[in-house]
Design an enzyme around this catalytic site. Structure first.
Site, PDB file in Angstrom:
ATOM      1  CB  THR A  84      -0.893  -0.050   1.201  1.00 48.49           C
ATOM      2  OG1 THR A  84      -1.379   1.398   1.555  1.00 48.49           O
ATOM      3  CG2 THR A  84      -0.033  -0.451   2.464  1.00 48.49           C
ATOM      4  CB  CYS A 198      -3.773   4.266  -4.553  1.00 46.48           C
ATOM      5  SG  CYS A 198      -4.949   3.388  -3.643  1.00 46.48           S
TER       6      CYS A 198
END
Length: 233
Positions: A84, A198
């Protein structure tokens, strides 16, 4: 022997599944046959993580990430990846907790941008990634790359689509169009490429969807991990 890659996943599990696919795909491409990556994944519960993010409790988040990294090290991982971009806000907590290397997601991205001659790039990600300095600052200070972000309204849309749609595996044509318009605006602002900053955005935007060259942090991160795992193989 191929070394073992440790992955902190679950943020969201959809992007963690993409990491697992890419790690194995890149390993097979390198080694052929029936080969796949040696890997471990410690998966956290994203509901807990998302609530702490909204509360701004980054200290508690750092503790959780450090615990997951320690679990991977004890299990035999030789390197840790955090699957992430947003949670790299607490990378210092991870690095302090383990003796094995931590592969920061911005570094393979920065290296790829420099290799392509890109020094001004648009950044898409969660509101935390776009608005805080932990990611933009690393690109600037370590790699000499200027990152620009969308305006307030576009940042809100980009963030909402990640959390309300992509983290649930929902990929919508109208959301892709919002991202495409945002990328076009970044191009008009002087960006020469765009970072998919992302790990869920890769579910929505591919190279052919973008008016700018795409640098996908998920793919670049996974490729760098495989390069490390096979470096002495």
């Amino acid at each position: 022997m191929m070394k073992t890659i440790g992955v902190i996943g679950g943020m969201s599990w959809e992007s963690s599944a993409e990491y697992y696919r890419l790690l194995n795909t890149y390993t097979k491409a390198r080694l052929g046959g029936h080969h796949n990556a040696r890997s471990l994944m410690a998966t956290v519960d994203f509901a807990d993580i998302e609530a702490l993010q909204r509360a701004g409790d980054w200290d508690a988040l750092g503790v959780q990430m450090a615990q997951a990294a320690t679990q991977l090290e004890r299990g035999g991982a030789g390197i840790v990846l955090l699957a992430t971009n947003t949670m790299h806000r607490v990378c210092a907590s991870i690095e302090a907790a383990i003796a094995i290397p931590f592969l920061h997601i911005a570094d393979p991205t920065g290296a790829a941008l420099r290799a392509a001659g890109v020094t001004r790039v648009g950044l898409l990600g969660t509101r935390y990634t776009m608005e805080q300095d932990f990611y933009v600052g690393r690109l600037r200070d370590v790699h000499g790359i200027e990152a620009i972000v969308p305006d307030d309204a576009a940042r809100a849309d980009v963030h909402r689509i990640i959390y309300d749609e992509l983290c649930h595996g929902n990929v919508k044509t109208e959301s892709r169009q919002i991202y495409q318009r945002t990328i076009e605006a970044l191009a008009q602002a002087g960006a020469h490429a765009v970072i998919l900053g992302c790990t869920e955005i890769t579910l929505l935007i591919r190279a052919e969807d973008s008016a700018l060259p795409v640098f996908d942090t998920t793919a670049l991160h996974a490729q760098a991990a495989v390069d490390w795992a096979l470096s002495d193989a």
